[in-house]
Every structure is written in structure tokens, then in C-alpha cells.
Write a protein that holds these residues in place. Sequence first.
Motif, PDB file in Angstrom:
ATOM      1  N   SER A  34       0.982  -1.255  -0.103  1.00 43.98           N
ATOM      2  CA  SER A  34       0.020   0.051   0.054  1.00 43.98           C
ATOM      3  C   SER A  34       1.049   1.136  -0.051  1.00 43.98           C
ATOM      4  CB  SER A  34      -0.821   0.093   1.308  1.00 43.98           C
ATOM      5  OG  SER A  34      -1.683   1.087   1.164  1.00 43.98           O
ATOM      6  N   MET A  35       0.659   2.204  -0.995  1.00 41.30           N
ATOM      7  CA  MET A  35       1.623   3.194  -1.225  1.00 41.30           C
ATOM      8  C   MET A  35       0.600   4.181  -1.927  1.00 41.30           C
ATOM      9  SD  MET A  35       4.339   1.321  -3.758  1.00 41.30           S
ATOM     10  CE  MET A  35       5.508   2.612  -3.560  1.00 41.30           C
ATOM     11  N   LYS A  36       1.343   5.478  -1.784  1.00 35.84           N
ATOM     12  CA  LYS A  36       0.729   6.477  -2.427  1.00 35.84           C
ATOM     13  C   LYS A  36       1.129   6.622  -3.985  1.00 35.84           C
ATOM     14  CE  LYS A  36       1.068  11.585  -2.504  1.00 35.84           C
ATOM     15  NZ  LYS A  36       1.686  12.905  -1.859  1.00 35.84           N
ATOM     16  N   ASP A  37       2.256   6.355  -4.275  1.00 32.67           N
ATOM     17  CA  ASP A  37       3.035   6.111  -5.662  1.00 32.67           C
ATOM     18  C   ASP A  37       2.355   5.047  -6.344  1.00 32.67           C
ATOM     19  OD1 ASP A  37       4.095   8.866  -5.353  1.00 32.67           O
ATOM     20  OD2 ASP A  37       6.041   7.670  -4.525  1.00 32.67           O
ATOM     21  N   PHE A  38       2.636   4.737  -7.590  1.00 34.22           N
ATOM     22  CA  PHE A  38       2.243   3.584  -8.305  1.00 34.22           C
ATOM     23  C   PHE A  38       3.358   2.603  -8.126  1.00 34.22           C
ATOM     24  CE2 PHE A  38      -0.630   6.664 -10.901  1.00 34.22           C
ATOM     25  CZ  PHE A  38      -1.742   5.794 -10.453  1.00 34.22           C
ATOM     26  N   ALA A  39       4.427   2.926  -7.998  1.00 30.62           N
ATOM     27  CA  ALA A  39       5.631   2.058  -7.993  1.00 30.62           C
ATOM     28  C   ALA A  39       7.002   2.642  -7.422  1.00 30.62           C
ATOM     29  CB  ALA A  39       5.839   1.392  -9.133  1.00 30.62           C
ATOM     30  N   ASN A  40       7.813   1.629  -6.936  1.00 27.83           N
ATOM     31  CA  ASN A  40       9.121   2.437  -6.492  1.00 27.83           C
ATOM     32  C   ASN A  40      10.060   1.287  -6.451  1.00 27.83           C
ATOM     33  OD1 ASN A  40      10.707   4.214  -4.950  1.00 27.83           O
ATOM     34  ND2 ASN A  40      10.490   2.589  -3.303  1.00 27.83           N
ATOM     35  N   TYR A  41      11.237   1.669  -7.033  1.00 31.04           N
ATOM     36  CA  TYR A  41      12.347   0.534  -6.802  1.00 31.04           C
ATOM     37  C   TYR A  41      13.152   0.935  -5.768  1.00 31.04           C
ATOM     38  CZ  TYR A  41      16.344  -2.109  -8.015  1.00 31.04           C
ATOM     39  OH  TYR A  41      17.318  -2.977  -7.668  1.00 31.04           O
ATOM     40  N   ASN A  42      13.354  -0.078  -4.642  1.00 30.46           N
ATOM     41  CA  ASN A  42      13.954   0.052  -3.678  1.00 30.46           C
ATOM     42  C   ASN A  42      15.362  -0.403  -3.953  1.00 30.46           C
ATOM     43  OD1 ASN A  42      15.179  -0.325  -0.930  1.00 30.46           O
ATOM     44  ND2 ASN A  42      13.156  -0.444  -0.044  1.00 30.46           N
ATOM     45  N   VAL A  43      16.359   0.549  -4.130  1.00 30.01           N
ATOM     46  CA  VAL A  43      17.676   0.216  -4.207  1.00 30.01           C
ATOM     47  C   VAL A  43      18.342  -0.735  -3.289  1.00 30.01           C
ATOM     48  CG1 VAL A  43      19.924   1.185  -4.562  1.00 30.01           C
ATOM     49  CG2 VAL A  43      17.765   2.317  -5.604  1.00 30.01           C
ATOM     50  N   ASP A  44      18.072  -0.359  -1.684  1.00 33.43           N
ATOM     51  CA  ASP A  44      18.760  -1.170  -0.811  1.00 33.43           C
ATOM     52  C   ASP A  44      18.307  -2.503  -0.795  1.00 33.43           C
ATOM     53  OD1 ASP A  44      19.980   1.231   0.113  1.00 33.43           O
ATOM     54  OD2 ASP A  44      18.374   1.646   1.153  1.00 33.43           O
ATOM     55  N   SER A  45      17.084  -2.990  -0.903  1.00 33.26           N
ATOM     56  CA  SER A  45      16.859  -4.321  -0.996  1.00 33.26           C
ATOM     57  C   SER A  45      16.576  -5.015  -2.343  1.00 33.26           C
ATOM     58  CB  SER A  45      15.384  -4.511  -0.343  1.00 33.26           C
ATOM     59  OG  SER A  45      14.154  -3.771  -1.007  1.00 33.26           O
ATOM     60  N   GLY A  46      16.633  -4.093  -3.540  1.00 35.20           N
ATOM     61  CA  GLY A  46      16.707  -4.824  -4.726  1.00 35.20           C
ATOM     62  C   GLY A  46      15.301  -5.177  -4.939  1.00 35.20           C
ATOM     63  N   THR A  47      14.402  -4.332  -4.567  1.00 38.79           N
ATOM     64  CA  THR A  47      12.693  -4.704  -4.702  1.00 38.79           C
ATOM     65  C   THR A  47      12.110  -3.707  -5.585  1.00 38.79           C
ATOM     66  OG1 THR A  47      12.862  -5.691  -2.492  1.00 38.79           O
ATOM     67  CG2 THR A  47      10.763  -5.593  -3.408  1.00 38.79           C
ATOM     68  N   GLU A  49       8.799  -2.297  -5.868  1.00 41.50           N
ATOM     69  CA  GLU A  49       7.571  -2.359  -5.095  1.00 41.50           C
ATOM     70  C   GLU A  49       6.259  -1.793  -5.953  1.00 41.50           C
ATOM     71  OE1 GLU A  49       9.900  -1.632  -0.750  1.00 41.50           O
ATOM     72  OE2 GLU A  49       8.795   0.122  -2.087  1.00 41.50           O
ATOM     73  N   LEU A  50       5.500  -2.473  -5.907  1.00 42.71           N
ATOM     74  CA  LEU A  50       4.169  -2.108  -6.755  1.00 42.71           C
ATOM     75  C   LEU A  50       3.058  -1.890  -5.652  1.00 42.71           C
ATOM     76  CD1 LEU A  50       4.115  -4.843  -9.660  1.00 42.71           C
ATOM     77  CD2 LEU A  50       4.991  -2.524  -9.843  1.00 42.71           C
ATOM     78  N   SER A  51       2.439  -0.733  -6.147  1.00 41.85           N
ATOM     79  CA  SER A  51       1.293  -0.323  -5.381  1.00 41.85           C
ATOM     80  C   SER A  51       0.117  -1.269  -5.440  1.00 41.85           C
ATOM     81  CB  SER A  51       0.830   1.204  -5.772  1.00 41.85           C
ATOM     82  OG  SER A  51      -0.650   1.520  -5.159  1.00 41.85           O
ATOM     83  N   SER A  52      -0.607  -1.569  -4.280  1.00 43.78           N
ATOM     84  CA  SER A  52      -1.650  -2.495  -4.343  1.00 43.78           C
ATOM     85  C   SER A  52      -2.574  -2.122  -5.459  1.00 43.78           C
ATOM     86  CB  SER A  52      -2.410  -2.783  -2.915  1.00 43.78           C
ATOM     87  OG  SER A  52      -2.647  -1.513  -2.145  1.00 43.78           O
ATOM     88  N   LYS A  53      -2.887  -0.831  -5.837  1.00 46.85           N
ATOM     89  CA  LYS A  53      -3.520  -0.282  -6.979  1.00 46.85           C
ATOM     90  C   LYS A  53      -3.383  -1.344  -8.246  1.00 46.85           C
ATOM     91  CE  LYS A  53      -2.940   4.139  -5.161  1.00 46.85           C
ATOM     92  NZ  LYS A  53      -2.482   5.743  -5.684  1.00 46.85           N
ATOM     93  N   TYR A  54      -2.284  -1.690  -8.403  1.00 47.48           N
ATOM     94  CA  TYR A  54      -2.070  -2.660  -9.590  1.00 47.48           C
ATOM     95  C   TYR A  54      -2.214  -3.959  -9.351  1.00 47.48           C
ATOM     96  CZ  TYR A  54       0.262   0.891 -12.404  1.00 47.48           C
ATOM     97  OH  TYR A  54       0.677   2.008 -13.066  1.00 47.48           O
ATOM     98  N   LYS A  55      -2.755  -4.524  -8.239  1.00 42.44           N
ATOM     99  CA  LYS A  55      -3.290  -5.874  -8.378  1.00 42.44           C
ATOM    100  C   LYS A  55      -4.169  -6.456  -9.280  1.00 42.44           C
ATOM    101  CE  LYS A  55      -2.036  -7.092  -3.687  1.00 42.44           C
ATOM    102  NZ  LYS A  55      -2.247  -7.698  -2.535  1.00 42.44           N
TER     103      LYS A  55
END
Length: 82
Positions: A34-47, A49-55
Motif C-alpha cells: 500500500s503506497m501513494k505512488d504507483f511503484a518504487n524501486y528500493n535500491v537497498d533491498s533490490g525490490t 514495489e508495486l502499489s496495491s492499486k496494480y493488483k
Amino acid sequence: MLIKEFISKAEKDYMIATLLKHYRVQNVKVKYKSMKDFANYNVDSGTLELSSKYKEIKPRQLNDFLITMLHEIKHAIEAKKY
């Protein structure tokens, strides 16, 4: 609401995997949160992250989804350089 109104999870996962493979981005985990943006690439974890809006994605949202994926993949590529 008809099931065919949405892109299936398998199709969406296949699109993401194909894009990652095409751009030679390896070892990226994909998770929904769950996040405000649609997606995010987390550099630290290499993940990626997609918003649950995209499920669930309607066909009319597919273009925005692909643009977002390409944008985040670019971040992943840039992060791998360092």
C-alpha cells in the motif's frame, strides 16, 4: 464485473518478468504494498514495489502500467551500475 475486464495476475507477472529479462535486470524481487505512488524501486533491498492499486489492471490501464514498469526498471538498471 466480468473477469475478462481485467488483465490476469499470470499475464501481469509474465509482462514484468519479460521486461526484466529483456533489459537484463536480475535479482529483482517484486512485491505489492500500500503506497501513494504507483511503484518504487528500493535500491537497498533490490525490490520493485508495486502499489496495491496494480493488483488488478483493466485493459485501459495497461499503457500506464507498462510506462511505470519501464520507469522503475530504469531505476534498477541505474542502481546496478554502482
